[in-house]
Design a protein around this motif. Structure first.
Motif, PDB file in Angstrom:
ATOM      1  N   PRO A 197       0.814  -1.221   0.000  1.00  0.00           N
ATOM      2  CA  PRO A 197       0.000   0.000   0.000  1.00  0.00           C
ATOM      3  C   PRO A 197       0.847   1.271   0.000  1.00  0.00           C
ATOM      4  O   PRO A 197       0.408   2.309  -0.492  1.00  0.00           O
ATOM      5  CB  PRO A 197      -0.812  -0.117   1.287  1.00  0.00           C
ATOM      6  N   THR A 198       2.039   1.195   0.594  1.00  0.00           N
ATOM      7  CA  THR A 198       3.031   2.266   0.433  1.00  0.00           C
ATOM      8  C   THR A 198       4.169   1.651  -0.366  1.00  0.00           C
ATOM      9  O   THR A 198       4.471   0.465  -0.229  1.00  0.00           O
ATOM     10  CB  THR A 198       3.545   2.775   1.783  1.00  0.00           C
ATOM     11  N   PRO A 199       4.841   2.393  -1.224  1.00  0.00           N
ATOM     12  CA  PRO A 199       5.818   1.807  -2.144  1.00  0.00           C
ATOM     13  C   PRO A 199       6.871   0.967  -1.431  1.00  0.00           C
ATOM     14  O   PRO A 199       7.326   1.294  -0.332  1.00  0.00           O
ATOM     15  CB  PRO A 199       6.443   3.035  -2.811  1.00  0.00           C
ATOM     16  N   HIS A 200       7.242  -0.136  -2.069  1.00  0.00           N
ATOM     17  CA  HIS A 200       8.324  -0.981  -1.581  1.00  0.00           C
ATOM     18  C   HIS A 200       9.594  -0.145  -1.464  1.00  0.00           C
ATOM     19  O   HIS A 200       9.830   0.777  -2.252  1.00  0.00           O
ATOM     20  CB  HIS A 200       8.534  -2.145  -2.555  1.00  0.00           C
ATOM     21  N   GLN A 257       1.135  -6.000   2.571  1.00  0.00           N
ATOM     22  CA  GLN A 257       1.971  -5.779   3.737  1.00  0.00           C
ATOM     23  C   GLN A 257       1.202  -4.905   4.727  1.00  0.00           C
ATOM     24  O   GLN A 257       0.162  -4.316   4.400  1.00  0.00           O
ATOM     25  CB  GLN A 257       3.288  -5.123   3.334  1.00  0.00           C
ATOM     26  N   LEU A 258       1.740  -4.798   5.943  1.00  0.00           N
ATOM     27  CA  LEU A 258       1.041  -4.036   6.975  1.00  0.00           C
ATOM     28  C   LEU A 258       0.946  -2.555   6.607  1.00  0.00           C
ATOM     29  O   LEU A 258       1.756  -2.036   5.825  1.00  0.00           O
ATOM     30  CB  LEU A 258       1.759  -4.177   8.315  1.00  0.00           C
ATOM     31  N   HIS A 271      -6.832   5.541   4.913  1.00  0.00           N
ATOM     32  CA  HIS A 271      -7.145   6.393   3.760  1.00  0.00           C
ATOM     33  C   HIS A 271      -6.133   6.147   2.633  1.00  0.00           C
ATOM     34  O   HIS A 271      -6.519   6.029   1.458  1.00  0.00           O
ATOM     35  CB  HIS A 271      -7.124   7.870   4.172  1.00  0.00           C
ATOM     36  N   GLY A 272      -4.863   6.051   2.988  1.00  0.00           N
ATOM     37  CA  GLY A 272      -3.843   5.775   1.973  1.00  0.00           C
ATOM     38  C   GLY A 272      -4.049   4.417   1.333  1.00  0.00           C
ATOM     39  O   GLY A 272      -3.837   4.256   0.121  1.00  0.00           O
ATOM     40  N   PHE A 273      -4.451   3.419   2.137  1.00  0.00           N
ATOM     41  CA  PHE A 273      -4.720   2.092   1.584  1.00  0.00           C
ATOM     42  C   PHE A 273      -5.870   2.154   0.583  1.00  0.00           C
ATOM     43  O   PHE A 273      -5.793   1.562  -0.510  1.00  0.00           O
ATOM     44  CB  PHE A 273      -5.052   1.117   2.710  1.00  0.00           C
ATOM     45  N   GLU A 274      -6.935   2.835   0.922  1.00  0.00           N
ATOM     46  CA  GLU A 274      -8.085   2.927   0.016  1.00  0.00           C
ATOM     47  C   GLU A 274      -7.700   3.593  -1.299  1.00  0.00           C
ATOM     48  O   GLU A 274      -8.127   3.152  -2.381  1.00  0.00           O
ATOM     49  CB  GLU A 274      -9.215   3.697   0.705  1.00  0.00           C
ATOM     50  N   SER A 275      -6.875   4.626  -1.224  1.00  0.00           N
ATOM     51  CA  SER A 275      -6.416   5.296  -2.450  1.00  0.00           C
ATOM     52  C   SER A 275      -5.581   4.342  -3.295  1.00  0.00           C
ATOM     53  O   SER A 275      -5.687   4.312  -4.530  1.00  0.00           O
ATOM     54  CB  SER A 275      -5.600   6.541  -2.099  1.00  0.00           C
TER      55      SER A 275
END
Length: 602
Positions: free
Chosen positions: A156-159, A186-187, A192-196
């Motif tokens: 959900p956030t860049p590797h 991943q955790l 909100h960032g995950f939904e985007s």
């Protein structure tokens, strides 16, 4: 057994899956299987159980053995499988064994980055067949057709290896298009960032079911360490709630369960996902609390057998315990309950079992979570590039001593806080009182990897030494752990007194101690209102030997950063193969200088 995607389609309402890792000890395995039985026989069993796989196949046998025993319980298994730094025949063996067990679901992961060729003076006999997770996905499809339902990891956030969010999404779609059937993320803690991110995935043409990975916060130190390792962003609102309670494990655990409940509720309400994947860290209470809070399961009542087993375990631990006289007297009256910061032992609180609060290798060896504080596994906790930048190229003992000294001094002139292969976080504030002693030890080539000062009745609210609920007092014995040659082990062994407990071992498994077989040392404990004495740090032979395996593997992993035959690799390999790990505990916690005086004058 059906594919996970078939199970998801057939699910009547929200679903969840659970992730476990293979325990490091046999008692831990027995207790983990007991937990899995309770999870899977409850009112809301998981859709499947996933079993992790160590990078490079480091846990291959234990992972497959655990998977086999979970299959025997009649539970669907998702077997994790990493592929880099692992020969192709080992991947084939794992897939063949999985088929033999009737496992149809594989989570295909890259694992550690392939070792760069520039670190090898001569090419390996077989070059890395797998460079990325999409290589593994294609290989499984080519070799096994549609037998396996294949999952891949989403970020959900860049590797951390990605250059940008767009670059990360491009490579992620390539992995999905290689033949993936489902995605486990991943955790994350920013819903909100995950939904985007999910919406961007759908816009990019990624259609596979996305299962969000939820890791409940278990205690502050493990949370901080995991966030540091993964680079996972954390909203300020979460940090503002955590910092005031960071020394109270029970309060942090309760907050973590509430936070995860809120996150899952919002995720379900978004309509973007159908279920969640819980990273349990082999612990039970948080996940059970969350599914009950969500209304997915009824509160579970412990069985009489579970009650009797916990009582027996709690009361059978007094005979070999090395603790203070007053503590022993108290424990003899009430029975020993050894988990860090649990409630008193009585039937209504049996769910608060003795190993619910992770303390890495210092928890009870019977805990399924023993030796693991963040789910990251053993070995070096960073990438090769970052390790080389942080630790340079040691070619002599002075270089190693300087690295450990810089870490102890926390040199402010460095661009980032110094680390060592044994610690990725700065030295704790309580160590400030023993820094001069640690520096002296490292100056004479005692490479220290663990230590603490003695503490005599510090208030639990103390900003340096405090932990646990307010209104209590904490105690601890001086302790230090280091690597030395055999000649130093022999010198220490000849001079150590009965007031000092010594454990020593080398990579080959040779072991020396001055304690009786089965002796257990409570090194840190706390006394809190309305509770039994809580022992958060316990050291004994079984745990020491289990940690020894990992500790020497760290030297070996460090050496593999450098070319074959180089001075750096030869130096580190020599330490790994010939030196000893030593642990010393001084039992006079009222004399703060006792341990250090012994080491500096013997």
């Amino acid at each position: 057994m059906p594919h996970l995607t078939e199970l998801i389609q057939a699910a009547n309402g929200p679903f969840h899956t659970l992730e476990f890792f293979p325990p490091r000890t046999e008692p831990g395995l027995v207790n983990l299987l007991d937990r899995i039985r309770r999870f899977t026989s409850g009112s809301a069993p998981p859709l499947a159980v996933s079993i992790t796989w160590g990078a490079g196949g480091s846990t291959a046998e234990r992972s497959l053995d655990l998977a086999a025993q979970v299959v025997e319980l009649g539970v669907e298994v998702i077997l994790h499988l990493t592929c880099t730094n692992m020969p192709r025949d080992k991947v084939d063996m794992a897939l063949t064994r999985a088929r033999g067990l009737g496992i149809h679901n594989i989570l295909a992961l890259r694992g550690d980055p392939p070792r760069p060729e520039e670190y090898a003076l001569t090419p390996p006999s077989e070059p890395d067949f797998f460079q990325h997770a999409d290589d593994l996905v294609r290989y499984i499809r080519a070799e096994h057709g549609d037998y396996f339902c294949i999952g891949v990891a989403g970020y959900p956030t860049p590797h951390q290896d990605s250059q940008s969010m767009e670059d990360d999404l491009k490579w992620f779609k390539l992995k999905c298009d290689a033949g993936a059937d489902f995605i486990v993320t991943q955790l994350f803690y920013d819903v909100h960032g995950f939904e985007s991110w999910v919406r961007r995935c759908r816009d990019a043409g990624i259609t596979q079911p996305i299962i969000p990975g939820i890791m409940p916060i278990q205690n502050f130190s493990s949370f901080r360490r995991l966030v540091n390792l993964t680079g996972c962003p954390v909203p300020n609102s979460i940090l503002s709630h955590l910092y005031p309670i960071k020394t109270d494990d029970a309060a942090v655990k309760q907050y973590g369960a509430r936070l995860a409940t809120q996150m899952v509720s919002r995720l379900m309400a978004s309509g973007l996902v159908q279920g969640v994947h819980f990273c349990t860290l082999n612990l039970e209470k948080s996940v059970r609390t969350i599914v009950e809070n969500l209304g997915w399961a009824a509160p579970a009542a412990p069985s009489p057998e579970h009650h009797n087993r916990v009582i027996e375990e709690a009361t059978g631990q007094l005979s070999n315990l090395s603790i203070s006289p007053s503590e022993a007297s108290h424990l003899a009256q009430i029975g020993l309950h050894r988990s860090p910061q649990t409630k008193p032992l009585n039937p209504p609180n049996l769910e608060d079992s003795w190993d619910e609060y992770p303390n890495g290798r210092f928890t009870d060896v019977r805990s399924p979570a023993y030796g693991e504080i963040d789910g990251w596994g053993s070995g070096i906790k960073t990438t090769s590039a970052r390790a080389l930048e942080a630790w340079g190229t040691p070619t002599c003992h002075n270089d190693i001593g300087n690295l450990f000294t810089a870490y102890i001094n926390n040199d402010p002139s460095l661009p980032s806080p110094p680390t060592t292969p044994f610690s990725d976080l700065p030295l704790s504030a309580e160590s400030s009182s023993i820094i001069p002693h640690l520096l002296k030890l490292n100056a004479k080539r005692y490479y220290t990897v663990g230590s603490q000062p003695s503490v005599d009745a510090a208030a639990s609210e103390d900003p340096i030494h405090g932990w646990g609920p307010r209104g209590g007092y904490v105690f601890q014995k001086s302790f230090v752990e280091f690597f030395v040659p055999l000649s130093e082990v022999q010198r220490l062994e000849a001079s150590v007194s009965k007031r000092i407990t010594m454990y020593a071992a080398n990579k080959k498994g040779e072991f020396r101690t001055n304690t009786e077989p089965g002796a257990v040392n409570a090194v840190t404990w706390g006394v809190f209102p309305g509770q039994e004495i809580v022992q958060s740090t316990i050291i004994e032979a079984t745990s020491f030997m289990a940690w020894k395996e990992e500790a020497f593997d760290i030297w070996t992993d460090w050496s593999m950063l450098y070319p074959r035959g180089s001075e750096a690799r030869n130096l580190l390999d020599t330490i790994a193969s010939e030196w000893w790990l030593v642990s010393l505990i001084h039992h006079d916690y009222k004399d703060a200088a006792a341990l250090w005086r012994f080491l500096e004058t013997e």
